[in-house]
Design an enzyme around this catalytic site. Structure first.
Site, PDB file in Angstrom:
ATOM      1  N   ARG A 178      34.137   7.197  -5.854  1.00  0.00           N
ATOM      2  CA  ARG A 178      34.921   6.252  -4.025  1.00  0.00           C
ATOM      3  C   ARG A 178      35.403   7.171  -3.328  1.00  0.00           C
ATOM      4  O   ARG A 178      35.781   8.248  -3.439  1.00  0.00           O
ATOM      5  CB  ARG A 178      36.042   5.312  -4.723  1.00  0.00           C
ATOM      6  CG  ARG A 178      36.379   4.357  -5.259  1.00  0.00           C
ATOM      7  CD  ARG A 178      36.548   3.294  -4.594  1.00  0.00           C
ATOM      8  NE  ARG A 178      35.738   1.358  -5.346  1.00  0.00           N
ATOM      9  CZ  ARG A 178      34.470   1.791  -5.385  1.00  0.00           C
ATOM     10  NH1 ARG A 178      33.270   2.017  -4.179  1.00  0.00           N
ATOM     11  NH2 ARG A 178      33.387   0.486  -5.533  1.00  0.00           N
ATOM     12  N   GLY A 204      46.305   3.954  -5.961  1.00  0.00           N
ATOM     13  CA  GLY A 204      47.223   5.243  -6.058  1.00  0.00           C
ATOM     14  C   GLY A 204      46.333   6.838  -5.283  1.00  0.00           C
ATOM     15  O   GLY A 204      47.219   7.481  -4.610  1.00  0.00           O
ATOM     16  N   ASP A 235      36.812  11.317 -12.773  1.00  0.00           N
ATOM     17  CA  ASP A 235      36.235   9.712 -13.718  1.00  0.00           C
ATOM     18  C   ASP A 235      35.105   9.629 -14.547  1.00  0.00           C
ATOM     19  O   ASP A 235      34.523  10.857 -14.531  1.00  0.00           O
ATOM     20  CB  ASP A 235      36.515   8.653 -12.834  1.00  0.00           C
ATOM     21  CG  ASP A 235      37.385   7.439 -13.524  1.00  0.00           C
ATOM     22  OD1 ASP A 235      38.036   7.299 -14.089  1.00  0.00           O
ATOM     23  OD2 ASP A 235      37.718   6.343 -13.205  1.00  0.00           O
ATOM     24  N   HIS A 245      40.085   9.222 -16.295  1.00  0.00           N
ATOM     25  CA  HIS A 245      40.902   7.696 -15.454  1.00  0.00           C
ATOM     26  C   HIS A 245      40.945   6.783 -16.739  1.00  0.00           C
ATOM     27  O   HIS A 245      41.826   6.077 -16.740  1.00  0.00           O
ATOM     28  CB  HIS A 245      40.879   7.342 -14.670  1.00  0.00           C
ATOM     29  CG  HIS A 245      41.144   8.126 -12.759  1.00  0.00           C
ATOM     30  ND1 HIS A 245      42.526   8.020 -12.653  1.00  0.00           N
ATOM     31  CD2 HIS A 245      40.451   9.023 -12.974  1.00  0.00           C
ATOM     32  CE1 HIS A 245      42.428   8.805 -11.400  1.00  0.00           C
ATOM     33  NE2 HIS A 245      41.140   9.553 -11.659  1.00  0.00           N
ATOM     34  N   ARG A 252      42.828  -6.146 -11.486  1.00  0.00           N
ATOM     35  CA  ARG A 252      41.253  -6.632 -11.379  1.00  0.00           C
ATOM     36  C   ARG A 252      40.751  -7.645 -12.299  1.00  0.00           C
ATOM     37  O   ARG A 252      41.017  -7.115 -12.858  1.00  0.00           O
ATOM     38  CB  ARG A 252      40.464  -4.800 -10.848  1.00  0.00           C
ATOM     39  CG  ARG A 252      40.601  -4.180 -10.039  1.00  0.00           C
ATOM     40  CD  ARG A 252      39.394  -3.182 -10.052  1.00  0.00           C
ATOM     41  NE  ARG A 252      39.536  -2.172 -11.519  1.00  0.00           N
ATOM     42  CZ  ARG A 252      38.933  -2.382 -12.060  1.00  0.00           C
ATOM     43  NH1 ARG A 252      37.706  -3.413 -12.333  1.00  0.00           N
ATOM     44  NH2 ARG A 252      39.219  -1.959 -13.416  1.00  0.00           N
ATOM     45  N   ARG A 299      33.171  -6.064  -8.977  1.00  0.00           N
ATOM     46  CA  ARG A 299      32.358  -5.373  -9.897  1.00  0.00           C
ATOM     47  C   ARG A 299      31.373  -6.978  -9.834  1.00  0.00           C
ATOM     48  O   ARG A 299      30.458  -7.203 -10.880  1.00  0.00           O
ATOM     49  CB  ARG A 299      32.359  -4.933 -11.027  1.00  0.00           C
ATOM     50  CG  ARG A 299      32.929  -3.742 -11.298  1.00  0.00           C
ATOM     51  CD  ARG A 299      32.682  -3.054 -12.522  1.00  0.00           C
ATOM     52  NE  ARG A 299      34.345  -2.085 -12.072  1.00  0.00           N
ATOM     53  CZ  ARG A 299      35.007  -1.080 -13.808  1.00  0.00           C
ATOM     54  NH1 ARG A 299      35.054  -1.893 -14.582  1.00  0.00           N
ATOM     55  NH2 ARG A 299      35.791  -0.466 -13.160  1.00  0.00           N
ATOM     56  N   ASP A 327      43.710   0.320 -21.959  1.00  0.00           N
ATOM     57  CA  ASP A 327      43.848   0.373 -20.548  1.00  0.00           C
ATOM     58  C   ASP A 327      44.247   1.916 -20.620  1.00  0.00           C
ATOM     59  O   ASP A 327      45.644   2.512 -21.382  1.00  0.00           O
ATOM     60  CB  ASP A 327      44.694  -0.180 -20.082  1.00  0.00           C
ATOM     61  CG  ASP A 327      44.992  -0.867 -18.474  1.00  0.00           C
ATOM     62  OD1 ASP A 327      44.747  -0.206 -17.505  1.00  0.00           O
ATOM     63  OD2 ASP A 327      45.157  -1.765 -17.468  1.00  0.00           O
ATOM     64  N   ASP A 329      61.175  35.558 -31.604  1.00  0.00           N
ATOM     65  CA  ASP A 329      59.740  35.433 -33.186  1.00  0.00           C
ATOM     66  C   ASP A 329      58.742  35.598 -32.750  1.00  0.00           C
ATOM     67  O   ASP A 329      58.169  35.633 -31.929  1.00  0.00           O
ATOM     68  CB  ASP A 329      60.100  33.923 -33.892  1.00  0.00           C
ATOM     69  CG  ASP A 329      61.179  33.781 -34.173  1.00  0.00           C
ATOM     70  OD1 ASP A 329      61.566  34.115 -35.315  1.00  0.00           O
ATOM     71  OD2 ASP A 329      62.104  33.620 -33.563  1.00  0.00           O
ATOM     72  N   ASP A 385      54.688  36.103 -27.307  1.00  0.00           N
ATOM     73  CA  ASP A 385      53.377  36.202 -28.548  1.00  0.00           C
ATOM     74  C   ASP A 385      53.339  34.466 -28.733  1.00  0.00           C
ATOM     75  O   ASP A 385      52.048  34.601 -28.949  1.00  0.00           O
ATOM     76  CB  ASP A 385      54.268  36.522 -29.585  1.00  0.00           C
ATOM     77  CG  ASP A 385      54.812  35.053 -30.275  1.00  0.00           C
ATOM     78  OD1 ASP A 385      55.992  35.150 -29.793  1.00  0.00           O
ATOM     79  OD2 ASP A 385      55.194  35.044 -31.254  1.00  0.00           O
TER      80      ASP A 385
HETATM   81  C1  GDG Z   1      41.786   2.473 -13.625  1.00  0.00           C
HETATM   82  C2  GDG Z   1      42.563   2.722 -15.011  1.00  0.00           C
HETATM   83  C3  GDG Z   1      44.019   3.897 -14.711  1.00  0.00           C
HETATM   84  C4  GDG Z   1      44.835  -5.272  -7.827  1.00  0.00           C
HETATM   85  N1  GDG Z   1      44.066  -6.407  -7.606  1.00  0.00           N
HETATM   86  C5  GDG Z   1      44.248  -6.453  -7.133  1.00  0.00           C
HETATM   87  C6  GDG Z   1      44.985  -5.021  -6.730  1.00  0.00           C
HETATM   88  N2  GDG Z   1      44.868  -4.605  -7.089  1.00  0.00           N
HETATM   89  C7  GDG Z   1      45.900  -2.551  -7.479  1.00  0.00           C
HETATM   90  C8  GDG Z   1      46.966  -2.496  -8.033  1.00  0.00           C
HETATM   91  C9  GDG Z   1      46.449  -1.163  -8.400  1.00  0.00           C
HETATM   92  C10 GDG Z   1      45.059  -0.873  -8.953  1.00  0.00           C
HETATM   93  O1  GDG Z   1      44.495  -2.207  -8.095  1.00  0.00           O
HETATM   94  C11 GDG Z   1      44.520  -1.608 -10.450  1.00  0.00           C
HETATM   95  O2  GDG Z   1      45.569  -0.426 -10.794  1.00  0.00           O
HETATM   96  P1  GDG Z   1      44.989  -0.308 -12.658  1.00  0.00           P
HETATM   97  O3  GDG Z   1      45.649   1.339 -13.607  1.00  0.00           O
HETATM   98  O4  GDG Z   1      45.796  -1.813 -13.183  1.00  0.00           O
HETATM   99  O5  GDG Z   1      43.664  -0.712 -13.069  1.00  0.00           O
HETATM  100  P2  GDG Z   1      42.285   0.208 -12.461  1.00  0.00           P
HETATM  101  O6  GDG Z   1      41.756  -0.604 -11.472  1.00  0.00           O
HETATM  102  O7  GDG Z   1      41.543  -0.963 -13.970  1.00  0.00           O
HETATM  103  O8  GDG Z   1      42.265   1.329 -12.803  1.00  0.00           O
HETATM  104  C12 GDG Z   1      44.213   2.434 -15.171  1.00  0.00           C
HETATM  105  C13 GDG Z   1      44.202   3.657 -13.220  1.00  0.00           C
HETATM  106  O9  GDG Z   1      43.070   3.871 -13.127  1.00  0.00           O
HETATM  107  C14 GDG Z   1      44.662   4.746 -13.006  1.00  0.00           C
HETATM  108  O10 GDG Z   1      44.202   6.529 -13.453  1.00  0.00           O
HETATM  109  O11 GDG Z   1      45.391   3.360 -14.237  1.00  0.00           O
HETATM  110  O12 GDG Z   1      44.022   2.171 -16.694  1.00  0.00           O
HETATM  111  O13 GDG Z   1      41.494   1.529 -15.555  1.00  0.00           O
HETATM  112  O14 GDG Z   1      46.790  -0.495  -7.367  1.00  0.00           O
HETATM  113  O15 GDG Z   1      47.779  -2.531  -6.851  1.00  0.00           O
HETATM  114  N3  GDG Z   1      45.622  -5.039  -4.699  1.00  0.00           N
HETATM  115  C15 GDG Z   1      45.743  -5.890  -4.047  1.00  0.00           C
HETATM  116  N4  GDG Z   1      44.917  -7.321  -4.500  1.00  0.00           N
HETATM  117  C16 GDG Z   1      44.737  -7.914  -6.117  1.00  0.00           C
HETATM  118  O16 GDG Z   1      44.117  -8.849  -6.271  1.00  0.00           O
HETATM  119  N5  GDG Z   1      45.714  -5.254  -3.017  1.00  0.00           N
END
Ligand code: GDG
Length: 767
Positions: free
Chosen positions: A30, A50, A164, A188, A300, A338, A399, A524, A710
């Site tokens: 992305r 994030g 990823d 991830h 998602r 998706r 997850d 040690d 060591d």
């Molecule tokens: C992968 C890994 C890992 C979701 N629905 C909406 C929305 N979101 C935003 C949430 C959150 C993000 O999407 C989802 O993050 P997750 O971590 O829960 O899940 P994945 O997208 O599967 O991410 C996961 C991550 O990578 C990071 O390494 O934690 O395990 O699968 O930020 O807020 N945001 C909005 N509308 C939605 O309907 N605006």
């Protein structure tokens, strides 16, 4: 706003320092900015995730490069001849190199191999995984495109950070062309056990691709362990689990856990904003929430998130507790994801149909049990959902981490919500204060929901306070710093370690170059030979003698640094004038200022009190033992009956709960729970603290440093003195070391100390 700016600036500065002038290249599927044609002409979109929020400011500060698939329909209208564009649009500061993909390539690489082979398999949805040769070929081709695009942007010494499961082969292709690049990869999603992973027909190729990295990160230690297992079984690679290290074809890959997080500060501020409050009012009105309790789910629309399982549990709740009907509304916020893949379209129709069915069956004129919000909400709207929720329900079937759980915690500024979290999400490992559930067990999820809804406000607040305390210290910037620190440590190991005795003159010049000298040695295996049992370890008389002489010399600081407790260490060395640094640096006592670090004293007292209370609480639980080691306490439950384990967990949570938030952390092992200080501290930081404490802030100008050790824990100190210290590794190294010099054994180190004494002893003044 000041605090936020300083957190970002702090992270930017740290990152710049850790990169040491090297170019940073981030590679991900992305892109951070996409160009689209909107109603007002060309528009720039930035995904809300994030990762972009965290890495974008870093790249802005370091001026690096981001390589990503150009997925916006107008992306290639705005790039230069090299497919690059400077971003961010309002203040261009780094290059975004867009990778062009044909629609066939997107189909095969992204929708095909990444999302219909790897994603389902790695989330244990084996029945959904399809392996089609054409998709694999497309995956290889696109990984090559990414590697070529990256190579075209490298200038000089670069650190490449790949992200990823879309790009597992990219490291190998990069390595083939540029063996010298530093390659780091963050995965991830979970890494499954070998029995699952071997289902993949391309298992060997994937591992080989990833072993081209210098550093490979996962969210959790158990994912890292699964990878090590696979590397060993699949490739016959040499694996050290303890060190998290793989040796394959003469190269090393460090495999480590870095639990990802969120921009806590940004979420908190959004949740506190007036805009968020307006959104809360709007949502209450729009969905007729009135004073009903609110449950929230945000995901998602993905089958790994367990949305149908969640709806099933909510229905069970309405059956189990009819009193809840009319008084509880569950809001499911999910944007379709998706959608060109059939499994996702099927899931979407299924979820929509289920919500409709539940609403039709249980709903009344004035009450809609489940509200579904598929349309996008701005950040303030998302924070409003989280802030107003009494319960956030995360039911992932698998997850990697789950950021929603952390966003909920950060947005809970009023501290009234309860987090109900799947134990199958990585986030559960960090949130002992949540109520954990098994999403496959709808009855017990419903019971937990009831418990959450009935939980007294004081308990909610307390649990939330603990989770917020942890999150504040472990935000996305902490995650990045950990990553870069690990990278810096490995970069330091690239300088070949030389034998002390071939470079004596160079060492002499270094140790005599300043007014002061600090001789810092591990115990040690460094000062004393390793002995079994460890209780027999003692420094040989000659080593003690030279250390005593050095310690008596004016302007010479001698310290022994160890993971042993301070008192034990002091007793074994037993020399006046020496500074003792025990428990990996948590306790420090020096001649004339003999006091341990205040933090350690405080934590020790808290831990002692916890241990004492736990001992008395668990007296009647057969098989439970509490082992107090001073700065940590371990509660073992290997011998305890299964149905009693929860009692122990609850007791530990409650006892740690009595301590002010942010002081103690709980680490959950397979058969134990460990209570330990919630502070990052290592031998390197302890040594730096000591020098500053004794010699003042400008000690580097005044003092030469020798550090000898060591084992693995000494690597932090080798790194701390990498630029201007004499760092000595004792004994053969099973892993690449950051030490500049090496000696073969303890006796050789003693010989070096004798030589140093000869160089620095005050000249004998003739009478
Ligand atoms: C992968 C890994 C890992 C979701 N629905 C909406 C929305 N979101 C935003 C949430 C959150 C993000 O999407 C989802 O993050 P997750 O971590 O829960 O899940 P994945 O997208 O599967 O991410 C996961 C991550 O990578 C990071 O390494 O934690 O395990 O699968 O930020 O807020 N945001 C909005 N509308 C939605 O309907 N605006």
């Amino acid at each position: 706003m000041v605090e936020r700016a300083s957190r970002t600036t702090q992270a930017q500065r740290a990152m710049r320092e850790l990169l040491g002038g090297r170019q940073l290249i981030v590679v991900s599927n992305r892109e951070p900015y996409a160009h689209r044609r909107g109603r007002r002409g060309l528009e720039v979109e930035s995904p809300v995730g994030g990762l972009v929020a965290a890495l974008d400011p870093v790249l802005q500060a370091t001026g690096g490069v981001w390589v990503a698939w150009g997925s916006g329909e107008a992306d290639f209208e705005v790039v230069d001849a090299h497919d690059c564009i400077r971003v961010p649009p309002e203040a261009p500061s780094y290059a975004l190199r867009r990778v062009r993909l044909t629609s066939d390539e997107v189909e095969q690489y992204y929708r095909g191999y990444a999302n219909q082979s790897l994603w389902p398999l790695f989330h244990l949805a084996v029945d959904k995984a399809r392996f089609v040769r054409r998709n694999w070929t497309g995956y290889q081709t696109v990984n090559r495109h990414f590697a070529d695009a990256t190579l075209s942007m490298v200038s000089g010494d670069a650190v490449v950070w790949i992200h990823d499961y879309h790009l597992a082969l990219c490291p190998l292709y990069l390595r083939q062309d540029r063996p010298d690049l530093f390659l780091s990869h963050f995965w991830h999603i979970p890494w499954p056990a070998w029995d699952v992973f071997r289902i993949c027909p391309q298992s060997a190729e994937l591992i080989e691709g990833l072993l081209a990295n210098d550093l490979l990160g996962f969210h959790l230690r158990r994912h890292a362990d699964n990878f090590l297992d696979c590397a060993e079984r699949e490739m016959g690679a040499e694996v050290s689990r303890e060190e998290g290290l793989v040796e394959y074809h003469g190269r090393y890959t460090r495999v480590q856990a870095f639990p990802i997080s969120i921009d806590q500060d940004r979420w908190e501020r959004t949740a506190e904003s007036q805009e968020c409050e307006r959104w809360m009012a709007r949502l209450r009105h729009r969905f007729r929430l009135a004073d009903r309790s609110i449950g929230v789910g945000v995901d998602r629309l993905d089958y790994s998130k367990g949305i149908p399982e969640r709806l099933r549990a909510i229905e069970v709740l309405f059956q189990q507790a009819p009193g809840v009907r009319g008084r509880f509304v569950f809001i499911q916020k999910s944007e379709p994801s998706r959608t060109r893949i059939k499994a996702y379209r099927d899931l979407q129709s299924h979820v929509e149909a289920e919500i409709e069915r539940i609403n039709a069956f249980y709903g009344t004129e004035t009450w809609q049990p489940v509200v579904y919000i598929p349309r996008p909400l701005p950040p303030a709207g998302m924070a409003a959902l989280y802030r107003m929720a009494d319960v956030c329900l995360v039911t992932s079937l698998q997850d990697g981490m789950n950021l929603v759980a952390k966003e909920f915690i950060a947005s809970q500024v009023d501290g009234r919500g309860v987090l109900v979290l799947s134990e199958l999400a990585g986030a559960a490992d960090e949130a002992p204060w949540s109520l954990t559930i098994n999403p496959f067990d709808s009855e017990s999820v419903a019971e937990t929901l009831q418990r959450a809804l009935r939980m007294p406000p004081a308990e909610r607040r307390e649990r939330m306070q603990h989770m917020r305390g942890h999150l504040q210290q472990h935000d996305i910037y902490h995650w990045m710093e950990q990553h870069f620190r690990a990278a810096a440590r490995l970069l330091a190991t690239r300088t070949a370690t030389r034998s002390v005795f071939t470079d004596m003159e160079e060492i002499r010049q270094q140790v005599t170059a300043r007014d002061h000298l600090a001789v810092l040695v591990d115990f040690d295996g460094t000062l004393a030979p390793i002995s079994d049992p460890p209780d027999d370890a003692n420094p040989p008389p000659l080593a003690r003698a030279v250390l005593a002489r050095l310690a008596r010399r004016p302007r010479c600081l001698v310290a022994v640094i160890s993971d042993r407790a301070l008192d034990d260490l002091r007793q074994r060395v037993g020399l006046p004038g020496v500074t003792y640094v025990g428990s990996h640096g948590f306790e420090i006592a020096g001649p004339g200022w003999g006091s341990e670090r205040r933090q350690a004293a405080e934590v020790r007292a808290l831990i002692a009190a916890c241990s004492q209370r736990l001992r008395s609480r668990l007296r009647d639980v057969q098989g439970a033992t509490v082992e107090d080691r001073g700065l940590t306490t371990t509660v073992h439950h290997r011998m305890v009956q299964r149905d009693q384990v929860e009692t122990i967990r609850q007791a530990v949570l409650e006892e740690v709960g009595r301590v002010p938030p942010g002081k103690l952390a709980i680490r959950r092992g397979k058969t134990m729970l460990e209570i330990r200080p919630a502070i990052d501290w290592d031998k390197g930081q302890a040594a730096l603290w000591l020098l500053e404490h004794v010699l003042g802030k400008d000690w580097r100008r005044r003092c030469a440093v020798l550090y000898a050790g060591d084992d693995r824990t000494d690597e932090d100190a080798f790194l701390a003195f990498a630029d201007d210290g004499v760092t000595v590794k004792v004994g053969a190294s099973p892993y690449p070391t950051a030490a500049r010099y090496a000696v073969s054994n303890v006796a050789e180190l003693h010989a070096l100390l004798e030589a140093i004494w000869a160089w620095v002893q005050p000249p004998v003044v003739p009478r």
